[in-house]
Enzyme design. Structure first.
Site, PDB file in Angstrom:
ATOM      1  N   GLY A 239       3.058 -29.986  -6.315  1.00 22.93           N
ATOM      2  CA  GLY A 239       3.693 -28.337  -6.525  1.00 22.93           C
ATOM      3  C   GLY A 239       3.935 -27.237  -6.000  1.00 22.93           C
ATOM      4  N   HIS A 291       2.117 -32.465   6.067  1.00 21.82           N
ATOM      5  CA  HIS A 291       1.743 -31.995   5.545  1.00 21.82           C
ATOM      6  C   HIS A 291       0.046 -32.173   6.327  1.00 21.82           C
ATOM      7  CE1 HIS A 291       3.657 -32.070   1.818  1.00 21.82           C
ATOM      8  NE2 HIS A 291       4.293 -33.171   2.555  1.00 21.82           N
ATOM      9  N   TYR A 460       6.417 -25.935 -16.037  1.00 22.14           N
ATOM     10  CA  TYR A 460       7.247 -26.703 -16.769  1.00 22.14           C
ATOM     11  C   TYR A 460       5.423 -27.868 -17.265  1.00 22.14           C
ATOM     12  CZ  TYR A 460      10.680 -24.873 -13.634  1.00 22.14           C
ATOM     13  OH  TYR A 460      11.666 -24.528 -12.958  1.00 22.14           O
ATOM     14  N   ALA A 465       5.555 -37.616 -12.994  1.00 20.27           N
ATOM     15  CA  ALA A 465       3.925 -38.362 -13.969  1.00 20.27           C
ATOM     16  C   ALA A 465       4.280 -38.154 -15.130  1.00 20.27           C
ATOM     17  CB  ALA A 465       3.090 -36.771 -13.122  1.00 20.27           C
TER      18      ALA A 465
END
Length: 610
Positions: A239, A291, A460, A465
Protein backbone atom coordinates in the site's frame (compact mmCIF):
# COMPACT_ATOMS: atom_id res chain seq x y z
CA UNK A 1 -59.40 42.73 -31.99
CA UNK A 2 -62.25 45.31 -31.57
CA UNK A 3 -65.83 44.32 -30.63
CA UNK A 4 -68.28 44.77 -33.54
CA UNK A 5 -70.84 47.59 -33.27
CA UNK A 6 -73.97 45.35 -33.38
CA UNK A 7 -72.57 43.14 -30.64
CA UNK A 8 -71.74 46.19 -28.53
CA UNK A 9 -75.25 47.61 -28.94
CA UNK A 10 -76.79 44.24 -28.07
CA UNK A 11 -74.71 43.95 -24.96
CA UNK A 12 -75.47 47.56 -24.02
CA UNK A 13 -71.81 48.50 -23.73
CA UNK A 14 -69.51 50.82 -25.68
CA UNK A 15 -67.38 49.15 -28.33
CA UNK A 16 -63.83 48.36 -27.39
CA UNK A 17 -61.14 50.28 -29.22
CA UNK A 18 -57.47 49.38 -29.37
CA UNK A 19 -54.97 52.02 -28.45
CA UNK A 20 -52.82 53.55 -31.12
CA UNK A 21 -49.77 51.43 -31.71
CA UNK A 22 -51.08 48.50 -29.66
CA UNK A 23 -50.39 45.01 -31.08
CA UNK A 24 -53.20 43.07 -32.64
CA UNK A 25 -52.76 40.08 -30.30
CA UNK A 26 -51.20 39.71 -26.89
CA UNK A 27 -47.76 38.11 -26.45
CA UNK A 28 -48.55 36.41 -23.12
CA UNK A 29 -51.15 33.61 -23.02
CA UNK A 30 -52.10 34.52 -19.43
CA UNK A 31 -53.13 38.14 -20.23
CA UNK A 32 -56.53 37.88 -21.91
CA UNK A 33 -58.97 40.62 -22.59
CA UNK A 34 -62.39 41.03 -21.03
CA UNK A 35 -64.07 39.74 -24.20
CA UNK A 36 -62.10 36.48 -24.01
CA UNK A 37 -63.11 36.05 -20.36
CA UNK A 38 -66.78 36.49 -21.27
CA UNK A 39 -66.41 34.04 -24.14
CA UNK A 40 -64.83 31.48 -21.82
CA UNK A 41 -67.69 32.01 -19.36
CA UNK A 42 -70.31 31.55 -22.06
CA UNK A 43 -69.36 27.92 -22.78
CA UNK A 44 -71.91 25.58 -21.22
CA UNK A 45 -70.72 23.29 -18.43
CA UNK A 46 -67.61 25.30 -17.61
CA UNK A 47 -66.67 26.30 -14.10
CA UNK A 48 -66.20 29.91 -15.12
CA UNK A 49 -69.85 30.12 -16.24
CA UNK A 50 -71.18 28.97 -12.89
CA UNK A 51 -68.71 30.75 -10.59
CA UNK A 52 -69.28 34.53 -10.73
CA UNK A 53 -67.14 35.51 -7.78
CA UNK A 54 -64.25 36.47 -10.04
CA UNK A 55 -62.48 35.78 -13.33
CA UNK A 56 -60.03 32.89 -13.82
CA UNK A 57 -56.33 33.23 -13.03
CA UNK A 58 -54.66 35.70 -15.37
CA UNK A 59 -57.88 37.36 -16.65
CA UNK A 60 -58.12 41.10 -16.01
CA UNK A 61 -61.31 43.19 -16.06
CA UNK A 62 -59.55 46.35 -17.13
CA UNK A 63 -59.16 49.61 -15.31
CA UNK A 64 -62.28 51.46 -16.60
CA UNK A 65 -64.62 48.58 -17.42
CA UNK A 66 -67.63 47.89 -15.14
CA UNK A 67 -67.72 44.63 -13.16
CA UNK A 68 -69.51 41.56 -14.50
CA UNK A 69 -73.16 41.16 -13.56
CA UNK A 70 -73.92 38.33 -11.18
CA UNK A 71 -77.08 37.17 -13.01
CA UNK A 72 -77.88 38.58 -16.48
CA UNK A 73 -81.55 38.93 -17.57
CA UNK A 74 -83.16 35.76 -18.89
CA UNK A 75 -84.39 37.46 -22.11
CA UNK A 76 -80.87 38.54 -22.86
CA UNK A 77 -79.13 35.18 -22.19
CA UNK A 78 -79.99 33.53 -25.54
CA UNK A 79 -78.85 36.50 -27.64
CA UNK A 80 -75.68 36.88 -25.59
CA UNK A 81 -74.85 33.15 -25.96
CA UNK A 82 -75.30 33.29 -29.73
CA UNK A 83 -73.19 36.41 -30.09
CA UNK A 84 -70.45 34.94 -27.91
CA UNK A 85 -70.39 31.72 -29.93
CA UNK A 86 -70.12 33.74 -33.17
CA UNK A 87 -67.40 35.91 -31.72
CA UNK A 88 -65.51 32.80 -30.50
CA UNK A 89 -65.66 31.43 -34.06
CA UNK A 90 -64.18 34.69 -35.38
CA UNK A 91 -61.12 34.36 -33.15
CA UNK A 92 -57.91 32.97 -34.67
CA UNK A 93 -57.11 29.31 -34.16
CA UNK A 94 -54.21 30.02 -31.80
CA UNK A 95 -56.35 32.30 -29.64
CA UNK A 96 -59.08 29.68 -29.41
CA UNK A 97 -56.57 26.99 -28.43
CA UNK A 98 -55.23 29.23 -25.67
CA UNK A 99 -58.75 29.94 -24.42
CA UNK A 100 -59.44 26.18 -24.32
CA UNK A 101 -56.22 25.50 -22.40
CA UNK A 102 -57.05 28.29 -19.97
CA UNK A 103 -60.49 26.87 -19.27
CA UNK A 104 -59.10 23.36 -18.81
CA UNK A 105 -56.40 24.55 -16.38
CA UNK A 106 -58.96 26.48 -14.36
CA UNK A 107 -61.22 23.40 -14.12
CA UNK A 108 -58.38 21.06 -13.05
CA UNK A 109 -57.04 23.59 -10.52
CA UNK A 110 -60.45 23.97 -8.91
CA UNK A 111 -60.89 20.21 -8.75
CA UNK A 112 -57.44 19.68 -7.18
CA UNK A 113 -58.01 22.40 -4.60
CA UNK A 114 -61.35 20.91 -3.65
CA UNK A 115 -59.91 17.40 -3.32
CA UNK A 116 -56.95 18.65 -1.29
CA UNK A 117 -59.18 20.62 1.06
CA UNK A 118 -61.52 17.68 1.67
CA UNK A 119 -58.59 15.28 2.13
CA UNK A 120 -56.90 17.49 4.69
CA UNK A 121 -60.16 17.93 6.55
CA UNK A 122 -60.67 14.15 6.67
CA UNK A 123 -57.10 13.55 7.88
CA UNK A 124 -57.44 16.21 10.56
CA UNK A 125 -60.73 14.75 11.74
CA UNK A 126 -59.23 11.26 11.99
CA UNK A 127 -56.13 12.55 13.77
CA UNK A 128 -58.29 14.39 16.25
CA UNK A 129 -60.16 11.20 17.12
CA UNK A 130 -56.90 9.22 17.47
CA UNK A 131 -55.31 11.81 19.76
CA UNK A 132 -58.47 12.02 21.84
CA UNK A 133 -58.43 8.25 22.30
CA UNK A 134 -54.73 8.24 23.26
CA UNK A 135 -55.11 11.06 25.78
CA UNK A 136 -58.19 9.43 27.25
CA UNK A 137 -56.20 6.21 27.82
CA UNK A 138 -53.25 8.06 29.34
CA UNK A 139 -55.17 10.40 31.62
CA UNK A 140 -57.97 8.05 32.60
CA UNK A 141 -56.46 7.37 36.11
CA UNK A 142 -56.41 11.10 36.75
CA UNK A 143 -59.98 11.82 35.70
CA UNK A 144 -60.79 13.19 39.15
CA UNK A 145 -58.37 16.09 38.80
CA UNK A 146 -60.03 17.86 35.90
CA UNK A 147 -60.66 17.67 32.20
CA UNK A 148 -58.27 16.25 29.63
CA UNK A 149 -57.08 19.64 28.38
CA UNK A 150 -56.22 20.80 31.87
CA UNK A 151 -54.21 17.62 32.56
CA UNK A 152 -52.25 17.88 29.29
CA UNK A 153 -51.47 21.52 29.97
CA UNK A 154 -50.28 20.70 33.48
CA UNK A 155 -48.10 17.86 32.17
CA UNK A 156 -46.51 20.07 29.53
CA UNK A 157 -45.88 22.79 32.10
CA UNK A 158 -44.22 20.29 34.43
CA UNK A 159 -41.95 19.01 31.64
CA UNK A 160 -40.95 22.55 30.66
CA UNK A 161 -40.18 23.45 34.28
CA UNK A 162 -38.09 20.29 34.68
CA UNK A 163 -36.10 21.10 31.54
CA UNK A 164 -35.42 24.66 32.72
CA UNK A 165 -34.33 23.37 36.12
CA UNK A 166 -31.89 20.92 34.47
CA UNK A 167 -30.40 23.71 32.34
CA UNK A 168 -29.93 25.93 35.41
CA UNK A 169 -28.26 23.12 37.35
CA UNK A 170 -25.93 22.35 34.43
CA UNK A 171 -25.00 26.01 34.15
CA UNK A 172 -24.24 26.17 37.87
CA UNK A 173 -22.23 22.94 37.98
CA UNK A 174 -20.32 23.58 34.73
CA UNK A 175 -20.04 27.31 34.10
CA UNK A 176 -16.85 27.20 32.02
CA UNK A 177 -16.42 26.90 28.28
CA UNK A 178 -15.20 23.32 28.54
CA UNK A 179 -18.78 22.10 29.02
CA UNK A 180 -20.19 23.56 25.83
CA UNK A 181 -19.37 20.39 23.94
CA UNK A 182 -21.00 18.37 26.71
CA UNK A 183 -24.20 20.36 26.37
CA UNK A 184 -24.30 19.72 22.65
CA UNK A 185 -23.50 16.02 22.93
CA UNK A 186 -26.22 15.50 25.54
CA UNK A 187 -28.87 15.87 22.81
CA UNK A 188 -26.99 14.12 19.99
CA UNK A 189 -26.34 10.50 19.21
CA UNK A 190 -22.98 9.10 20.25
CA UNK A 191 -20.34 9.29 17.52
CA UNK A 192 -18.45 6.01 17.03
CA UNK A 193 -14.70 6.04 17.36
CA UNK A 194 -13.26 6.11 13.80
CA UNK A 195 -10.17 4.18 14.97
CA UNK A 196 -12.17 1.41 16.64
CA UNK A 197 -13.92 0.45 13.40
CA UNK A 198 -10.67 -0.86 11.88
CA UNK A 199 -9.95 -3.37 14.63
CA UNK A 200 -12.80 -4.60 16.78
CA UNK A 201 -10.34 -6.42 19.05
CA UNK A 202 -8.26 -3.35 19.88
CA UNK A 203 -9.86 -3.10 23.33
CA UNK A 204 -8.71 -6.67 24.08
CA UNK A 205 -5.18 -6.07 22.84
CA UNK A 206 -2.57 -7.58 25.19
CA UNK A 207 1.03 -6.41 24.62
CA UNK A 208 3.63 -9.11 24.12
CA UNK A 209 6.77 -6.97 24.16
CA UNK A 210 8.04 -4.50 26.73
CA UNK A 211 8.95 -1.16 25.19
CA UNK A 212 10.32 1.89 26.96
CA UNK A 213 8.66 5.30 26.96
CA UNK A 214 11.19 6.52 24.43
CA UNK A 215 10.24 3.71 22.03
CA UNK A 216 6.54 4.51 22.31
CA UNK A 217 6.71 8.33 22.25
CA UNK A 218 7.56 9.27 18.67
CA UNK A 219 7.64 13.05 18.46
CA UNK A 220 9.83 14.30 15.62
CA UNK A 221 10.79 17.95 15.57
CA UNK A 222 10.49 18.17 11.80
CA UNK A 223 11.18 21.65 10.45
CA UNK A 224 9.99 21.84 6.87
CA UNK A 225 11.63 25.25 6.48
CA UNK A 226 14.98 23.91 7.65
CA UNK A 227 17.16 21.12 6.25
CA UNK A 228 15.38 17.97 7.54
CA UNK A 229 14.27 15.37 5.01
CA UNK A 230 11.61 12.66 5.09
CA UNK A 231 12.72 9.48 3.29
CA UNK A 232 10.01 6.97 2.32
CA UNK A 233 11.14 3.34 2.08
CA UNK A 234 8.62 1.80 -0.31
CA UNK A 235 8.24 -1.99 0.01
CA UNK A 236 6.40 -3.74 -2.82
CA UNK A 237 2.68 -4.47 -2.40
CA UNK A 238 2.25 -2.89 1.03
CA UNK A 239 0.00 0.00 0.00
CA UNK A 240 2.98 2.31 -0.39
CA UNK A 241 1.66 3.83 -3.61
CA UNK A 242 -1.51 5.03 -1.87
CA UNK A 243 0.45 6.37 1.10
CA UNK A 244 2.95 8.07 -1.22
CA UNK A 245 0.11 9.90 -2.96
CA UNK A 246 -1.19 11.03 0.43
CA UNK A 247 2.21 12.58 1.16
CA UNK A 248 2.21 14.76 -1.96
CA UNK A 249 -1.51 15.48 -2.42
CA UNK A 250 -3.25 15.23 0.94
CA UNK A 251 -1.18 17.21 3.49
CA UNK A 252 -2.00 20.71 4.70
CA UNK A 253 1.13 22.73 3.97
CA UNK A 254 2.03 26.38 3.72
CA UNK A 255 3.36 25.63 0.24
CA UNK A 256 1.62 22.49 -1.12
CA UNK A 257 3.24 20.18 -3.62
CA UNK A 258 2.69 21.10 -7.27
CA UNK A 259 1.24 18.10 -9.11
CA UNK A 260 0.60 18.43 -12.84
CA UNK A 261 -1.89 16.40 -14.81
CA UNK A 262 -0.31 13.46 -16.61
CA UNK A 263 2.87 13.44 -14.49
CA UNK A 264 3.54 11.03 -11.63
CA UNK A 265 6.12 13.19 -9.87
CA UNK A 266 5.19 16.32 -7.93
CA UNK A 267 7.35 19.27 -6.94
CA UNK A 268 7.51 19.47 -3.13
CA UNK A 269 9.64 22.50 -2.28
CA UNK A 270 10.18 24.06 1.11
CA UNK A 271 8.52 27.45 1.73
CA UNK A 272 10.75 30.09 0.18
CA UNK A 273 13.32 27.55 -1.13
CA UNK A 274 13.82 25.49 -4.26
CA UNK A 275 14.69 22.39 -2.27
CA UNK A 276 12.58 19.31 -1.58
CA UNK A 277 11.57 18.15 1.87
CA UNK A 278 10.40 14.68 0.76
CA UNK A 279 12.42 11.87 -0.82
CA UNK A 280 9.93 9.42 -2.32
CA UNK A 281 8.71 7.96 -5.57
CA UNK A 282 6.23 10.77 -6.25
CA UNK A 283 8.60 13.64 -5.38
CA UNK A 284 12.12 12.69 -6.51
CA UNK A 285 11.38 9.48 -8.43
CA UNK A 286 13.44 6.32 -8.10
CA UNK A 287 16.68 8.25 -7.60
CA UNK A 288 18.34 5.36 -5.72
CA UNK A 289 16.87 2.57 -7.83
CA UNK A 290 13.50 0.88 -8.12
CA UNK A 291 12.17 0.08 -4.62
CA UNK A 292 15.49 0.74 -2.91
CA UNK A 293 15.92 -0.97 0.46
CA UNK A 294 17.41 0.26 3.74
CA UNK A 295 20.98 -0.59 2.72
CA UNK A 296 20.68 1.35 -0.54
CA UNK A 297 18.85 4.40 0.85
CA UNK A 298 21.19 5.01 3.80
CA UNK A 299 24.16 5.18 1.47
CA UNK A 300 22.49 6.80 -1.53
CA UNK A 301 20.19 9.54 -0.20
CA UNK A 302 22.89 11.80 1.34
CA UNK A 303 24.92 11.58 -1.85
CA UNK A 304 21.94 12.37 -4.08
CA UNK A 305 20.68 15.30 -2.00
CA UNK A 306 24.03 16.96 -1.24
CA UNK A 307 26.20 15.44 -3.97
CA UNK A 308 26.58 18.71 -5.89
CA UNK A 309 27.67 20.70 -2.84
CA UNK A 310 31.06 20.97 -1.29
CA UNK A 311 31.56 18.73 1.74
CA UNK A 312 32.29 21.76 3.90
CA UNK A 313 29.05 23.50 2.79
CA UNK A 314 26.74 20.55 3.33
CA UNK A 315 24.16 21.20 6.07
CA UNK A 316 23.72 18.87 9.00
CA UNK A 317 20.49 17.19 7.98
CA UNK A 318 18.21 14.85 9.90
CA UNK A 319 16.97 12.00 7.70
CA UNK A 320 13.61 10.74 8.98
CA UNK A 321 12.90 7.30 7.49
CA UNK A 322 9.31 6.07 7.21
CA UNK A 323 7.75 2.92 5.73
CA UNK A 324 4.57 0.82 5.54
CA UNK A 325 4.27 -2.89 6.42
CA UNK A 326 1.62 -5.45 5.56
CA UNK A 327 0.50 -8.91 6.60
CA UNK A 328 3.07 -11.29 5.01
CA UNK A 329 0.56 -13.76 3.54
CA UNK A 330 -1.56 -11.03 1.92
CA UNK A 331 1.54 -9.22 0.66
CA UNK A 332 2.99 -12.44 -0.81
CA UNK A 333 -0.22 -13.28 -2.68
CA UNK A 334 -0.53 -9.71 -3.94
CA UNK A 335 3.04 -9.81 -5.29
CA UNK A 336 2.34 -13.14 -7.02
CA UNK A 337 -0.71 -11.64 -8.74
CA UNK A 338 1.38 -8.64 -9.74
CA UNK A 339 4.08 -10.89 -11.22
CA UNK A 340 1.37 -12.79 -13.11
CA UNK A 341 0.44 -9.51 -14.82
CA UNK A 342 4.04 -9.08 -16.05
CA UNK A 343 5.87 -7.21 -13.25
CA UNK A 344 9.59 -8.04 -12.95
CA UNK A 345 11.29 -5.10 -11.11
CA UNK A 346 14.35 -5.58 -13.28
CA UNK A 347 15.29 -1.96 -12.72
CA UNK A 348 16.06 -2.67 -9.05
CA UNK A 349 19.78 -2.20 -8.44
CA UNK A 350 20.21 -4.18 -5.19
CA UNK A 351 23.40 -2.26 -4.50
CA UNK A 352 25.14 -3.46 -1.35
CA UNK A 353 28.62 -2.53 -0.18
CA UNK A 354 29.14 -0.44 -3.29
CA UNK A 355 28.29 -3.10 -5.92
CA UNK A 356 25.26 -4.99 -7.28
CA UNK A 357 25.03 -8.78 -6.79
CA UNK A 358 26.36 -11.15 -9.39
CA UNK A 359 24.22 -13.64 -11.29
CA UNK A 360 25.64 -16.45 -9.12
CA UNK A 361 24.70 -14.60 -5.91
CA UNK A 362 21.21 -13.70 -7.13
CA UNK A 363 19.98 -16.06 -9.86
CA UNK A 364 16.74 -15.40 -11.73
CA UNK A 365 13.60 -17.48 -11.30
CA UNK A 366 12.50 -17.22 -14.94
CA UNK A 367 14.24 -17.36 -18.30
CA UNK A 368 12.08 -15.17 -20.50
CA UNK A 369 11.38 -11.45 -20.45
CA UNK A 370 8.97 -11.78 -17.56
CA UNK A 371 7.21 -14.30 -15.39
CA UNK A 372 3.67 -13.54 -16.48
CA UNK A 373 1.08 -16.25 -16.05
CA UNK A 374 3.13 -18.31 -13.58
CA UNK A 375 1.10 -20.54 -11.23
CA UNK A 376 1.30 -20.13 -7.50
CA UNK A 377 3.12 -23.43 -6.97
CA UNK A 378 5.90 -22.42 -9.37
CA UNK A 379 6.13 -19.05 -7.70
CA UNK A 380 6.59 -20.69 -4.30
CA UNK A 381 9.04 -23.36 -5.46
CA UNK A 382 11.73 -20.92 -6.67
CA UNK A 383 14.45 -20.83 -3.96
CA UNK A 384 15.85 -17.49 -5.20
CA UNK A 385 12.53 -15.68 -5.17
CA UNK A 386 13.03 -12.27 -3.49
CA UNK A 387 9.37 -12.26 -2.48
CA UNK A 388 10.27 -14.64 0.36
CA UNK A 389 10.89 -12.58 3.54
CA UNK A 390 11.03 -9.41 1.45
CA UNK A 391 10.12 -7.06 4.31
CA UNK A 392 12.93 -8.33 6.57
CA UNK A 393 15.46 -8.13 3.75
CA UNK A 394 14.49 -4.59 2.76
CA UNK A 395 14.52 -3.27 6.36
CA UNK A 396 17.77 -4.88 7.53
CA UNK A 397 21.38 -3.87 7.01
CA UNK A 398 22.66 -6.38 4.45
CA UNK A 399 26.28 -5.42 4.99
CA UNK A 400 26.15 -7.28 8.33
CA UNK A 401 25.68 -10.63 6.56
CA UNK A 402 27.87 -10.16 3.50
CA UNK A 403 25.11 -8.76 1.26
CA UNK A 404 23.77 -11.42 -1.13
CA UNK A 405 26.65 -13.87 -0.65
CA UNK A 406 25.07 -16.83 1.15
CA UNK A 407 28.37 -18.59 1.77
CA UNK A 408 29.66 -16.05 4.31
CA UNK A 409 27.88 -17.59 7.30
CA UNK A 410 25.40 -20.36 8.10
CA UNK A 411 21.79 -19.77 7.14
CA UNK A 412 20.47 -19.91 10.70
CA UNK A 413 22.93 -17.28 11.90
CA UNK A 414 22.21 -15.13 8.86
CA UNK A 415 18.46 -15.21 9.46
CA UNK A 416 18.89 -14.26 13.11
CA UNK A 417 21.11 -11.27 12.27
CA UNK A 418 18.74 -10.08 9.55
CA UNK A 419 15.71 -10.30 11.82
CA UNK A 420 17.36 -8.43 14.70
CA UNK A 421 18.65 -5.74 12.33
CA UNK A 422 15.18 -5.28 10.79
CA UNK A 423 13.55 -4.99 14.23
CA UNK A 424 16.11 -2.45 15.40
CA UNK A 425 15.82 -0.31 12.27
CA UNK A 426 12.03 -0.45 12.41
CA UNK A 427 11.92 0.56 16.07
CA UNK A 428 14.27 3.51 15.56
CA UNK A 429 12.50 4.77 12.44
CA UNK A 430 10.69 8.06 12.77
CA UNK A 431 7.43 6.41 11.73
CA UNK A 432 5.98 3.23 10.28
CA UNK A 433 2.41 2.28 9.53
CA UNK A 434 0.40 -0.85 8.82
CA UNK A 435 -1.78 -1.41 5.78
CA UNK A 436 -4.47 -3.07 7.89
CA UNK A 437 -4.85 0.07 10.10
CA UNK A 438 -5.21 3.05 7.78
CA UNK A 439 -6.84 5.47 10.23
CA UNK A 440 -4.42 4.63 13.02
CA UNK A 441 -1.56 5.08 10.55
CA UNK A 442 -2.86 8.53 9.70
CA UNK A 443 -3.24 9.41 13.39
CA UNK A 444 0.30 8.36 14.33
CA UNK A 445 1.84 10.17 11.37
CA UNK A 446 0.03 13.40 12.25
CA UNK A 447 1.11 13.17 15.90
CA UNK A 448 4.69 12.26 14.99
CA UNK A 449 5.40 15.00 12.45
CA UNK A 450 2.78 17.55 13.56
CA UNK A 451 1.38 17.59 10.02
CA UNK A 452 -2.32 17.11 9.28
CA UNK A 453 -3.92 15.42 6.31
CA UNK A 454 -6.78 17.08 4.45
CA UNK A 455 -9.04 14.05 4.06
CA UNK A 456 -9.04 10.85 6.14
CA UNK A 457 -7.52 7.61 4.94
CA UNK A 458 -9.81 4.89 3.59
CA UNK A 459 -9.63 1.30 4.78
CA UNK A 460 -10.08 -1.14 1.88
CA UNK A 461 -11.08 -4.60 3.09
CA UNK A 462 -11.24 -6.15 -0.40
CA UNK A 463 -8.00 -6.37 -2.38
CA UNK A 464 -6.58 -8.59 -5.11
CA UNK A 465 -4.98 -10.77 -2.47
CA UNK A 466 -8.28 -11.26 -0.65
CA UNK A 467 -9.87 -12.55 -3.85
CA UNK A 468 -7.37 -15.44 -4.01
CA UNK A 469 -8.84 -18.59 -2.48
CA UNK A 470 -6.23 -20.86 -0.89
CA UNK A 471 -6.55 -23.82 1.44
CA UNK A 472 -4.90 -24.19 4.81
CA UNK A 473 -2.01 -26.21 3.42
CA UNK A 474 -1.00 -23.50 0.95
CA UNK A 475 -1.37 -20.79 3.58
CA UNK A 476 0.82 -22.75 5.97
CA UNK A 477 3.42 -23.19 3.23
CA UNK A 478 3.42 -19.44 2.53
CA UNK A 479 3.90 -18.72 6.24
CA UNK A 480 6.87 -21.12 6.30
CA UNK A 481 8.46 -19.39 3.32
CA UNK A 482 7.99 -16.01 5.06
CA UNK A 483 8.71 -17.05 8.65
CA UNK A 484 11.00 -14.05 9.19
CA UNK A 485 8.36 -11.65 7.88
CA UNK A 486 5.76 -13.30 10.11
CA UNK A 487 7.85 -12.67 13.21
CA UNK A 488 8.72 -9.13 12.12
CA UNK A 489 5.06 -8.29 11.45
CA UNK A 490 4.02 -9.62 14.85
CA UNK A 491 6.67 -7.41 16.45
CA UNK A 492 5.66 -4.41 14.34
CA UNK A 493 1.94 -4.82 15.06
CA UNK A 494 2.58 -5.01 18.81
CA UNK A 495 4.76 -1.89 18.72
CA UNK A 496 2.31 -0.07 16.46
CA UNK A 497 -0.73 -0.69 18.69
CA UNK A 498 1.22 0.16 21.85
CA UNK A 499 2.28 3.46 20.29
CA UNK A 500 -1.27 4.18 19.29
CA UNK A 501 -2.63 3.49 22.79
CA UNK A 502 0.17 5.51 24.38
CA UNK A 503 -0.48 8.52 22.14
CA UNK A 504 -4.22 8.36 22.78
CA UNK A 505 -3.71 8.21 26.54
CA UNK A 506 -1.27 11.10 26.35
CA UNK A 507 -3.82 13.10 24.35
CA UNK A 508 -6.51 12.47 26.99
CA UNK A 509 -4.11 13.44 29.79
CA UNK A 510 -3.21 16.67 28.02
CA UNK A 511 -6.88 17.51 27.55
CA UNK A 512 -7.57 16.79 31.25
CA UNK A 513 -4.61 18.94 32.30
CA UNK A 514 -5.86 21.75 30.10
CA UNK A 515 -9.30 21.61 31.70
CA UNK A 516 -7.74 21.75 35.17
CA UNK A 517 -5.70 24.79 34.19
CA UNK A 518 -8.84 26.47 32.89
CA UNK A 519 -10.62 25.81 36.18
CA UNK A 520 -7.68 27.26 38.12
CA UNK A 521 -7.67 30.31 35.90
CA UNK A 522 -11.41 30.85 36.37
CA UNK A 523 -11.07 30.41 40.13
CA UNK A 524 -8.19 32.89 40.29
CA UNK A 525 -10.11 35.33 38.18
CA UNK A 526 -13.09 35.06 40.52
CA UNK A 527 -10.89 35.75 43.56
CA UNK A 528 -9.28 38.69 41.82
CA UNK A 529 -12.65 40.19 40.91
CA UNK A 530 -13.93 39.67 44.44
CA UNK A 531 -10.89 41.33 46.03
CA UNK A 532 -10.99 44.27 43.63
CA UNK A 533 -14.66 44.86 44.45
CA UNK A 534 -13.78 44.85 48.16
CA UNK A 535 -10.90 47.27 47.64
CA UNK A 536 -13.19 49.63 45.73
CA UNK A 537 -15.67 49.49 48.61
CA UNK A 538 -12.87 50.35 51.07
CA UNK A 539 -11.83 53.33 48.91
CA UNK A 540 -15.40 54.63 48.92
CA UNK A 541 -15.73 54.45 52.78
CA UNK A 542 -12.19 54.79 54.18
CA UNK A 543 -13.29 55.90 57.65
CA UNK A 544 -15.40 52.82 58.22
CA UNK A 545 -12.67 50.52 56.92
CA UNK A 546 -10.01 52.18 59.12
CA UNK A 547 -12.15 51.75 62.20
CA UNK A 548 -12.67 48.07 61.42
CA UNK A 549 -9.08 47.33 60.39
CA UNK A 550 -6.66 50.09 61.42
CA UNK A 551 -3.41 48.22 60.65
CA UNK A 552 -3.80 45.64 57.86
CA UNK A 553 -0.93 43.26 57.23
CA UNK A 554 0.70 43.83 53.81
CA UNK A 555 2.20 40.31 53.73
CA UNK A 556 -1.13 38.65 54.30
CA UNK A 557 -2.18 35.85 51.94
CA UNK A 558 -5.16 36.84 49.71
CA UNK A 559 -7.02 33.66 50.57
CA UNK A 560 -6.57 34.35 54.29
CA UNK A 561 -7.83 37.91 53.83
CA UNK A 562 -10.88 36.60 52.00
CA UNK A 563 -11.62 34.07 54.76
CA UNK A 564 -11.16 36.78 57.39
CA UNK A 565 -13.61 39.04 55.57
CA UNK A 566 -16.14 36.21 55.60
CA UNK A 567 -15.64 35.37 59.28
CA UNK A 568 -15.78 39.03 60.27
CA UNK A 569 -19.53 39.03 59.73
CA UNK A 570 -20.15 36.09 62.04
CA UNK A 571 -17.56 36.43 64.88
CA UNK A 572 -16.89 40.07 65.87
CA UNK A 573 -14.98 39.11 69.06
CA UNK A 574 -12.45 37.08 67.13
CA UNK A 575 -11.95 39.96 64.70
CA UNK A 576 -11.27 42.37 67.60
CA UNK A 577 -8.58 40.06 68.98
CA UNK A 578 -6.94 39.76 65.58
CA UNK A 579 -6.99 43.53 65.12
CA UNK A 580 -5.26 44.00 68.51
CA UNK A 581 -2.53 41.58 67.46
CA UNK A 582 -2.10 43.42 64.15
CA UNK A 583 -1.79 46.72 66.00
CA UNK A 584 1.09 45.32 68.03
CA UNK A 585 2.84 43.83 64.98
CA UNK A 586 2.21 46.64 62.48
CA UNK A 587 2.81 49.73 64.62
CA UNK A 588 4.39 52.63 62.76
CA UNK A 589 3.08 51.57 59.31
CA UNK A 590 0.71 53.63 57.23
CA UNK A 591 -2.73 52.29 56.50
CA UNK A 592 -3.00 53.41 52.88
CA UNK A 593 0.35 51.93 51.94
CA UNK A 594 -0.47 48.60 53.55
CA UNK A 595 -3.80 48.38 51.73
CA UNK A 596 -2.18 49.07 48.36
CA UNK A 597 0.61 46.58 49.08
CA UNK A 598 -1.95 43.88 49.93
CA UNK A 599 -3.74 44.53 46.64
CA UNK A 600 -0.51 44.35 44.64
CA UNK A 601 0.55 41.12 46.37
CA UNK A 602 -2.81 39.54 45.63
CA UNK A 603 -2.81 40.58 41.97
CA UNK A 604 0.76 39.30 41.65
CA UNK A 605 -0.17 35.97 43.16
CA UNK A 606 -3.13 35.66 40.78
CA UNK A 607 -0.93 36.41 37.78
CA UNK A 608 1.57 33.80 38.95
CA UNK A 609 -1.30 31.35 39.36
CA UNK A 610 -2.50 32.04 35.83
Amino acid sequence: MALPAFAARALGRPPLQLEQGAPARTTCPRRHSRVEAELAASRPGSVAASVRAGPPRGVSLGFNSPPLQDEPPKAFSFLAGALRARLFALLPRGRRRRMHDLRRRWDLGSLCRALLTRGLAAVGHSLKHVLSAIFSKIFSPFSSFGSMDEKSNKLLLALVMLFLFAVIVLQYVCPGTECQLLRLQAFSSPVPDPYRSEDENSSRFVPRYNFSRGDLLRKVDFDIKGDDLIVFLHIQKTGGTTFGRHLVRNIQLEQPCECRVGQKKCTCHRPGKRETWLFSRFSTGWSCGLHADWTELTSCVPAVVDGKRDARLRPSRNFHYITILRDPVSRYLSEWRHVQRGATWKASLHVCDGRPPTSEELPSCYTGDDWSGCPLKEFMDCPYNLANNRQVRMLSDLTLVGCYNLSVMPEKQRNKILLESAKSNLKHMAFFGLTEFQRKTQYLFEKTFNMNFISPFTQYNTTRASSVEINEEIQKHIEELNFLDMELYSYAKDLFLQRYQFMRQKEHQDARRKRQEQRKFLKGRFLQTHFQSQSQGQNQSPGQNLSQNPNPNPNQNPTQSLSQNLTQRFNPNLIQKENRGRQKQGSGRKQSGSSSNGTNDYIGSVETWR
